[in-house]
Scaffold this motif. Sequence first.
Motif, PDB file in Angstrom:
ATOM      1  N   UNK B 152       0.986  -1.095  -0.149  1.00  0.00           N
ATOM      2  CA  UNK B 152       0.034   0.005   0.017  1.00  0.00           C
ATOM      3  C   UNK B 152       0.864   1.239   0.030  1.00  0.00           C
ATOM      4  N   UNK B 153       1.687   1.142   0.955  1.00  0.00           N
ATOM      5  CA  UNK B 153       2.839   2.505   0.923  1.00  0.00           C
ATOM      6  C   UNK B 153       3.271   2.671  -0.334  1.00  0.00           C
ATOM      7  N   UNK B 154       3.848   1.605  -1.078  1.00  0.00           N
ATOM      8  CA  UNK B 154       4.684   1.633  -2.274  1.00  0.00           C
ATOM      9  C   UNK B 154       3.715   2.353  -3.271  1.00  0.00           C
ATOM     10  N   UNK B 155       2.367   1.970  -3.467  1.00  0.00           N
ATOM     11  CA  UNK B 155       1.690   2.324  -4.155  1.00  0.00           C
ATOM     12  C   UNK B 155       1.223   3.991  -4.077  1.00  0.00           C
ATOM     13  N   UNK B 156       1.088   4.123  -2.711  1.00  0.00           N
ATOM     14  CA  UNK B 156       0.578   5.596  -2.370  1.00  0.00           C
ATOM     15  C   UNK B 156       1.673   6.665  -2.591  1.00  0.00           C
ATOM     16  N   UNK B 157       2.900   6.186  -2.295  1.00  0.00           N
ATOM     17  CA  UNK B 157       4.006   7.056  -2.787  1.00  0.00           C
ATOM     18  C   UNK B 157       4.154   7.366  -4.274  1.00  0.00           C
ATOM     19  N   UNK B 158       3.914   6.337  -5.131  1.00  0.00           N
ATOM     20  CA  UNK B 158       3.738   6.452  -6.364  1.00  0.00           C
ATOM     21  C   UNK B 158       2.765   7.569  -6.728  1.00  0.00           C
ATOM     22  N   UNK B 159       1.545   7.486  -6.220  1.00  0.00           N
ATOM     23  CA  UNK B 159       0.291   8.455  -6.426  1.00  0.00           C
ATOM     24  C   UNK B 159       0.626   9.626  -5.882  1.00  0.00           C
ATOM     25  N   UNK B 160       1.583   9.806  -5.007  1.00  0.00           N
ATOM     26  CA  UNK B 160       1.787  11.170  -4.683  1.00  0.00           C
ATOM     27  C   UNK B 160       2.607  11.929  -5.609  1.00  0.00           C
ATOM     28  N   UNK B 161       3.699  11.088  -6.563  1.00  0.00           N
ATOM     29  CA  UNK B 161       4.058  11.805  -7.626  1.00  0.00           C
ATOM     30  C   UNK B 161       3.106  12.127  -8.643  1.00  0.00           C
ATOM     31  N   UNK B 162       2.174  11.354  -8.829  1.00  0.00           N
ATOM     32  CA  UNK B 162       1.219  11.775  -9.687  1.00  0.00           C
ATOM     33  C   UNK B 162       0.412  12.946  -9.327  1.00  0.00           C
ATOM     34  N   UNK B 163      -0.131  12.936  -8.081  1.00  0.00           N
ATOM     35  CA  UNK B 163      -0.694  14.042  -7.768  1.00  0.00           C
ATOM     36  C   UNK B 163       0.161  15.399  -7.803  1.00  0.00           C
ATOM     37  N   UNK B 164       1.558  15.320  -7.518  1.00  0.00           N
ATOM     38  CA  UNK B 164       2.299  16.431  -7.704  1.00  0.00           C
ATOM     39  C   UNK B 164       2.343  16.959  -9.180  1.00  0.00           C
ATOM     40  N   UNK B 165       2.241  16.196 -10.117  1.00  0.00           N
ATOM     41  CA  UNK B 165       2.172  16.536 -11.430  1.00  0.00           C
ATOM     42  C   UNK B 165       1.054  17.143 -11.841  1.00  0.00           C
ATOM     43  N   UNK B 166      -0.046  16.672 -11.320  1.00  0.00           N
ATOM     44  CA  UNK B 166      -1.233  17.154 -11.629  1.00  0.00           C
ATOM     45  C   UNK B 166      -1.302  18.510 -10.984  1.00  0.00           C
ATOM     46  N   UNK B 167      -0.867  18.536  -9.773  1.00  0.00           N
ATOM     47  CA  UNK B 167      -0.878  20.039  -9.054  1.00  0.00           C
ATOM     48  C   UNK B 167      -0.145  20.958 -10.127  1.00  0.00           C
ATOM     49  N   UNK B 168       0.938  20.617 -10.594  1.00  0.00           N
ATOM     50  CA  UNK B 168       1.932  21.235 -11.407  1.00  0.00           C
ATOM     51  C   UNK B 168       0.936  21.596 -12.686  1.00  0.00           C
ATOM     52  N   UNK B 169       0.237  20.716 -13.003  1.00  0.00           N
ATOM     53  CA  UNK B 169      -0.596  21.172 -14.399  1.00  0.00           C
ATOM     54  C   UNK B 169      -1.668  22.259 -14.118  1.00  0.00           C
ATOM     55  N   UNK B 170      -2.190  22.072 -12.892  1.00  0.00           N
ATOM     56  CA  UNK B 170      -2.920  23.061 -12.644  1.00  0.00           C
ATOM     57  C   UNK B 170      -2.292  24.394 -12.452  1.00  0.00           C
ATOM     58  N   UNK B 171      -1.171  24.322 -11.843  1.00  0.00           N
ATOM     59  CA  UNK B 171      -0.509  25.435 -11.637  1.00  0.00           C
ATOM     60  C   UNK B 171      -0.317  26.282 -13.159  1.00  0.00           C
ATOM     61  N   UNK B 172       0.263  25.575 -14.042  1.00  0.00           N
ATOM     62  CA  UNK B 172       0.678  26.094 -15.161  1.00  0.00           C
ATOM     63  C   UNK B 172      -0.753  26.908 -15.946  1.00  0.00           C
ATOM     64  N   UNK B 173      -1.671  26.452 -15.637  1.00  0.00           N
ATOM     65  CA  UNK B 173      -2.917  27.079 -15.897  1.00  0.00           C
ATOM     66  C   UNK B 173      -3.099  28.391 -15.403  1.00  0.00           C
ATOM     67  N   UNK B 174      -2.992  28.257 -14.262  1.00  0.00           N
ATOM     68  CA  UNK B 174      -3.276  29.654 -13.202  1.00  0.00           C
ATOM     69  C   UNK B 174      -2.175  30.554 -13.687  1.00  0.00           C
ATOM     70  N   UNK B 175      -0.895  29.974 -13.799  1.00  0.00           N
ATOM     71  CA  UNK B 175       0.244  30.804 -14.192  1.00  0.00           C
ATOM     72  C   UNK B 175      -0.106  31.590 -15.637  1.00  0.00           C
TER      73      UNK B 175
END
Lengths: 188, 188
Positions: B152-175
């Motif tokens: 579970x923790x391995x998967x969640x760590x991977x998901x955290x990476x995905x979320x960071x990128x999603x967050x970055x994408x949202x930021x680019x729109x904002x920027x």
Amino acid sequence: MKRRNIPALGYALMGLLQQKPASGYDLRKTFSSTSLRSYSDSPGAIYPALSRLEKQDLIRGQIEEGKGLRRRQIFRLTPKGLAELKNWVVSPVTRDDLIWNLGQVLLRFAFSEQAVGPAASIELLKSVQHALREHLPALQHELKLMKPVATISGRLAFESGIRQYECLLAWTRHAISTFEKERKEGSS
Amino acid sequence: MKRRNIPALGYALMGLLQQKPASGYDLRKTFSSTSLRSYSDSPGAIYPALSRLEKQDLIRGQIEEGKGLRRRQIFRLTPKGLAELKNWVVSPVTRDDLIWNLGQVLLRFAFSEQAVGPAASIELLKSVQHALREHLPALQHELKLMKPVATISGRLAFESGIRQYECLLAWTRHAISTFEKERKEGSS
DNA sequence: TATGACATGTAATCTGTTACATGATTAG
DNA sequence: CTAATCATGTAACAGATTACATGTCATA
């Protein structure tokens, strides 16, 4: 006796060896085929790192006999290595960790469940939350101070950092609830 | 003539010098007092880095005369240095940049407006978006594949990476929208 | 017989960290 | 006089990258 600190690559190697004994070549392949590739997948990094860990008695390699091909050395964690790994996983997360070693924190989390247990994973997540709740307001304050001075892109770049941390905080909540859900399902 | 590539620290120094000529000491202070501190704030890194840049004719130092205190050397970008900096800022963002050099990409963006202009900032943001839209689906696919295998923790760590990128994408729109809003206000 | 995959390593080079050295000036 | 601050640097060392060297086995 000086306590040399182990670089991230060393912990990544130990974490993988805890899951399963492996040769340098195996480890290298795992590195280059997963998101661990950010911890280098070049032989010039991995083999020396393994020698260092062996010298420190954290892992031990044993040469595989016969079996065709060139000799391969299978490494496994020593008890001392396992202790060191656990210690690394559970040490509390500081603000400096968030700033300079976020990748390592995630790596610690990824290994936490197998190396120490799910309770430790949750502890680690809470430690991250604690550090974030200290760090985020400070960043927001800094942003206000810089607003009049900086360029738009400078400000936005800073904001992107803040958003990453906010996103991380949201993730910790998701992760904790995932663990707790799993625990209920497991005990039912 | 071999084209040695400049490390991140070098570009960070050049970026600051583009904004304002400064001494090694000034740069060091700027580094340790801002979020640039992640690019090292130790004299053992900064002074040699400055010498290297000077040897490559990207910056030039001139010794400040008189003025009491010990001699200080004020560095400024050369035309060649400015060209190199601009080139670095505007080069397209690859998937590898997202994975291994996200920090540098943000640094490039932070300098983009002053060094090249707001149009380049927007270009850079769009380049980030493009790389993300290639990278994110691949990560999501990888997640599906690993789901049955990992902890579970391995998967969640991977998901955290995905979320960071999603967050970055949202930021680019904002920027991007921030820049476009600014442009309208500026022209009104 | 040649090539390519397996498997391990070394050497040169570069850069960063830590710790120290040097010197000038100002504040107490 | 002493300590602190300004300002610059060096030396020893650790670790990473790149490129190369080595050797075994399978297959074409």
